[in-house]
Design an enzyme around this catalytic site. Sequence first.
Site, PDB file in Angstrom:
ATOM      1  N   ASP A 289       0.840  -1.199   0.000  1.00  0.00           N
ATOM      2  CA  ASP A 289       0.000   0.000   0.000  1.00  0.00           C
ATOM      3  C   ASP A 289       0.880   1.255   0.000  1.00  0.00           C
ATOM      4  O   ASP A 289       0.377   2.375  -0.051  1.00  0.00           O
ATOM      5  CB  ASP A 289      -1.021  -0.007   1.141  1.00  0.00           C
ATOM      6  CG  ASP A 289      -0.394  -0.109   2.511  1.00  0.00           C
ATOM      7  OD1 ASP A 289       0.844  -0.210   2.602  1.00  0.00           O
ATOM      8  OD2 ASP A 289      -1.147  -0.079   3.507  1.00  0.00           O
ATOM      9  N   SER A 290       2.209   1.061  -0.008  1.00  0.00           N
ATOM     10  CA  SER A 290       3.125   2.181  -0.266  1.00  0.00           C
ATOM     11  C   SER A 290       2.906   2.713  -1.686  1.00  0.00           C
ATOM     12  O   SER A 290       3.463   3.737  -2.062  1.00  0.00           O
ATOM     13  CB  SER A 290       4.585   1.748  -0.076  1.00  0.00           C
ATOM     14  OG  SER A 290       4.853   0.558  -0.779  1.00  0.00           O
TER      15      SER A 290
ATOM     16  N   GLU B  55      -1.666  -5.541   8.542  1.00  0.00           N
ATOM     17  CA  GLU B  55      -0.854  -4.974   9.627  1.00  0.00           C
ATOM     18  C   GLU B  55      -1.505  -5.232  10.979  1.00  0.00           C
ATOM     19  O   GLU B  55      -2.731  -5.178  11.098  1.00  0.00           O
ATOM     20  CB  GLU B  55      -0.704  -3.456   9.433  1.00  0.00           C
ATOM     21  CG  GLU B  55       0.045  -3.081   8.168  1.00  0.00           C
ATOM     22  CD  GLU B  55       0.214  -1.570   8.003  1.00  0.00           C
ATOM     23  OE1 GLU B  55      -0.134  -0.803   8.929  1.00  0.00           O
ATOM     24  OE2 GLU B  55       0.713  -1.169   6.937  1.00  0.00           O
TER      25      GLU B  55
ATOM     26  N   GLU C 230       8.955  -4.243  10.646  1.00  0.00           N
ATOM     27  CA  GLU C 230       9.370  -2.937  10.125  1.00  0.00           C
ATOM     28  C   GLU C 230       9.854  -2.036  11.262  1.00  0.00           C
ATOM     29  O   GLU C 230       9.164  -1.871  12.279  1.00  0.00           O
ATOM     30  CB  GLU C 230       8.202  -2.268   9.379  1.00  0.00           C
ATOM     31  CG  GLU C 230       8.571  -0.886   8.866  1.00  0.00           C
ATOM     32  CD  GLU C 230       7.625  -0.344   7.800  1.00  0.00           C
ATOM     33  OE1 GLU C 230       6.659  -1.030   7.410  1.00  0.00           O
ATOM     34  OE2 GLU C 230       7.886   0.787   7.349  1.00  0.00           O
TER      35      GLU C 230
HETATM   36  O1  KIV Z   1       3.483  -1.129   1.621  1.00  0.00           O
HETATM   37  C1  KIV Z   1       4.651  -1.481   1.739  1.00  0.00           C
HETATM   38  O2  KIV Z   1       5.526  -1.182   0.909  1.00  0.00           O
HETATM   39  C2  KIV Z   1       5.021  -2.255   2.923  1.00  0.00           C
HETATM   40  C3  KIV Z   1       6.463  -2.477   3.163  1.00  0.00           C
HETATM   41  C4  KIV Z   1       7.046  -1.246   3.743  1.00  0.00           C
HETATM   42  C5  KIV Z   1       6.707  -3.658   4.012  1.00  0.00           C
HETATM   43  O3  KIV Z   1       4.166  -2.648   3.662  1.00  0.00           O
END
Ligand code: KIV
Length: 285
Positions: A45-46, A116, A183
Site C-alpha cells: 500500500d506504499s 498490519e 518494520e
Molecule cells: O506497503 C509497503 O511497501 C510495505 C512495506 C514497507 C513492508 O508494507
Amino acid sequence: MTRNTIRDIRAMKKSGAPITMITAYDYTAARLIDEAGVPLILVGDSIGQTTLGYENTIPVTVDDIVSATAAVIRGNRSAFVVADMPFMSYQVSREDALRTAGRLIKEGGAQAVKLEGGSAVVDSVSAITSAGIACMGHLGLTPQSVNQLGGYRVQGRDEDGARQIIEDALALQDAGAFSVVLELVPSELAAEITEALDIPTIGIGAGSECDGQVQVFHDIMGLSLDFTPRHAKKFAEVGDLIIDALGRYMDEVEHREFPSDAQSVRAQRPQAGDNVTELDVASGN
Ligand code: KIV
C-alpha cells in the site's frame, strides 16, 4: 518458467537461504523484477506515496491494490506475489477481512495477502487462512497507524514494547500466517523473533538477521525524489537518469533534431511504370 510458491518460501527459511522481497505496483517494474529473478513481490500500500502521490498509505483503496496486483501478475511469471490489504479494508470485521483477501486473490491474482497488526487481527488472519488464503503479518512500525503512532518511529525499543511484538509474532504464527514483516524494530529484537518463529521474518529497517529483507522499489532505485528512509540503500539513481534523458529529449525537440530521418516515415513517390495501389509507409522509406 514456474512461479514460486509458499513451499519455496518456507524451504528458504529451513535452509537458511536469505529471502529477497521488493515492492512493485505496475507491469513494467514487475517485468524488470522478473528478469532479475527476485523471488518475492509485495504489491504494497506504499503505492499511496510512490505511485498515487498521497502523503501516506491511508487513502489507498482495495480497487487500487486489485488493479496494481493484476498488472504485476501480467508482468511477472516467477515471483510469489503478496498483495497488501489497505487501511479499513479489514479492521472492522473478520467478514470484511475475508472479503478483501478474497478480492485480492480472485480479481488481483495475488498468491497471498498481507495485513498490519498483532492481537487485534489474529482472528482475521485465522479466518483468512482457514479459507485457504496465504496470509503474511506485519509488525513493528505499521504505517496504516501512523497517526496513532505519531510518526514513522522505531517500535519495540522498550521492554514492554518488545515483549508485545514478540507475543504478536507468535500469535500471528499460531493463527496461520506464513511469514511476518518486521518494520523499523531494533535488530536485536528482530533477531530474537526470527529465532523464535518457524515462519520466515522479512525485515525492513530491522537489521540483517531477519530471514529476508523487503524494500520499496522506488527507494532503492533512486526514484523517491522527496525522501528516502535511512534503512533504504540506493542501488541505482534511476531518477537522475530519467531527468537527464528527459532534458536531452526536450533539447532535441526544441532544436528540431528529434525526430530525425531514422525515426520518420516518408511517403513513397510512385515512379513511372510502377503499379502502386497503396503508399508504402510501413518501411520507413
Ligand atoms: O506497503 C509497503 O511497501 C510495505 C512495506 C514497507 C513492508 O508494507
